[in-house]
Design an enzyme around this catalytic site. Structure first.
Site, mmCIF file in Angstrom:
data_model
loop_
_atom_site.group_PDB
_atom_site.id
_atom_site.type_symbol
_atom_site.label_atom_id
_atom_site.label_comp_id
_atom_site.label_asym_id
_atom_site.label_seq_id
_atom_site.Cartn_x
_atom_site.Cartn_y
_atom_site.Cartn_z
ATOM 1 N N SER A 167 0.784 -1.201 0.213
ATOM 2 C CA SER A 167 0.125 0.037 -0.001
ATOM 3 C C SER A 167 0.790 1.348 0.165
ATOM 4 O O SER A 167 1.729 1.424 -0.907
ATOM 5 C CB SER A 167 -0.894 -0.066 1.137
ATOM 6 O OG SER A 167 -1.906 0.843 1.211
ATOM 7 N N ASP A 213 -9.009 -4.517 -5.998
ATOM 8 C CA ASP A 213 -8.576 -3.320 -5.017
ATOM 9 C C ASP A 213 -9.479 -2.037 -5.035
ATOM 10 O O ASP A 213 -9.636 -1.492 -6.182
ATOM 11 C CB ASP A 213 -6.879 -3.448 -5.496
ATOM 12 C CG ASP A 213 -6.212 -2.291 -4.081
ATOM 13 O OD1 ASP A 213 -6.959 -1.847 -3.410
ATOM 14 O OD2 ASP A 213 -5.017 -2.082 -4.373
ATOM 15 N N HIS A 245 -7.134 -5.319 -1.864
ATOM 16 C CA HIS A 245 -6.015 -4.459 -1.419
ATOM 17 C C HIS A 245 -5.144 -5.173 -0.354
ATOM 18 O O HIS A 245 -4.106 -5.005 -0.252
ATOM 19 C CB HIS A 245 -6.641 -3.095 -0.916
ATOM 20 C CG HIS A 245 -5.446 -2.202 -0.651
ATOM 21 N ND1 HIS A 245 -4.578 -1.598 -1.497
ATOM 22 C CD2 HIS A 245 -4.894 -1.622 0.547
ATOM 23 C CE1 HIS A 245 -3.822 -0.659 -1.148
ATOM 24 N NE2 HIS A 245 -4.123 -0.731 0.201
#
Length: 295
Positions: A167, A213, A245
């Site tokens: 991320s 995601d 995600h």
């Protein structure tokens, strides 16, 4: 008064021997320098599909906790490393977590990668809200600590350093590759960053996206990042089918398989692993794949 005698000149044969010896010495010295600059021999046995998808690799490992108070520039973490020193030094990998997460969110990667022959540093950030550029600086600070000041520095090849992240940590790993062109490999996982142009990166980069995601949609993050990267020295895009995600936060064999192959190929310069990258076999776990194979 005594007459001085000019020193005798060596015979043509002796002059030839002297020159040959000098040239040989230069060649030997050059060869030694070249060998010292080469990578250490490949670590571990010949790889197989079973070996790179196994939960653990061929190396026994140990780990050390690095406290936040003992370091500067990042939030401490955990070092996972092979205990065997008979095969020389190992490449180093620093891994950063995502927004609001700690090192525990990626802890599964530490032993899984280290057992394949890497020194792996899963780090905590200074705060859980640090942005990608800050995480980039922290990844590089962690690598500096690992190679210069850590208890396992003597096991690390300081010329072979790589980064991974999830991320915002993935965006940080992209930024780190841009900031430090000496990095040998980068693997951003479901990366997030407001910057979309990474055309200045000179580090072989594998971007791992996730099909479903919604935090960092691949159409806005992973794919534009990949498309902006130069073809040379090598890049790849891998999209996890049906994944969210947060796919990198749990043990994932697909992520491990391609990460091991990428790090071996580019951190260790071990061409035995290119077979797992070029081209990848049909895999229902992958919804999209692009690359600049062969590397």
């Amino acid at each position: 008064m005594f007459a001085t005698r000019a020193p005798a000149r060596p015979s043509p044969l002796r002059r030839s021997l002297i020159v040959s010896t000098a040239v040989l010495g230069l060649l030997v010295g050059s060869t030694a320098l070249a060998q010292s600059a080469e990578a250490s021999p490949p670590h571990g046995p010949d790889p197989t599909e079973e070996s790179i998808t196994a939960p653990r690799g061929p190396f026994e490992i140990d780990q050390k906790t690095v406290s936040r108070a003992s370091v500067r520039g990042f939030g401490g973490g955990t070092i996972y490393y092979p205990t065997d020193t008979s095969e020389g030094t190992f490449s180093a990998v620093a891994i950063a977590p995502g927004y609001t997460a700690g090192q525990e969110s990626l802890a599964w990667l530490g032993p899984r990668l280290a057992s394949q022959g890497f020194v792996v540093f899963t780090i905590d950030t200074l705060t859980r809200y640090d942005q990608p550029d800050s995480r980039s600086r922290q990844l590089l600070a962690a690598l500096d600590h690992l190679t210069d000041d850590s208890d396992v520095a003597d096991r690390v090849d300081p010329a072979r350093r790589g980064v991974m992240g999830h991320s915002m940590g993935g965006g940080g790993s992209l930024q780190a590759a841009l900031d430090d062109p000496d990095l040998k490999a980068a693997i951003p996982m479901t990366p997030w960053h407001t910057t979309k142009d990474f055309s200045g990166v000179r580090t072989p980069t594998l971007i791992i996206g996730a099909q479903n995601d919604t935090v960092a949609p691949v159409s806005q993050h992973a794919k534009p990042f990949y498309e902006s990267l130069p073809d040379d020295p090598g890049k790849a895009y891998l999209e996890l089918a049906g994944a969210s995600h947060f796919a990198p936060n749990v043990d994932n064999t697909t992520i491990a398989r391609y990460s091991i192959a990428w790090l071996k190929r580019f951190l260790d310069d071990d061409t035995r692993y290119e077979q797992f990258l070029c081209p990848p076999p049909p895999d229902p776990a992958i919804s999209d794949h692009q690359s600049t194979c062969p590397y």
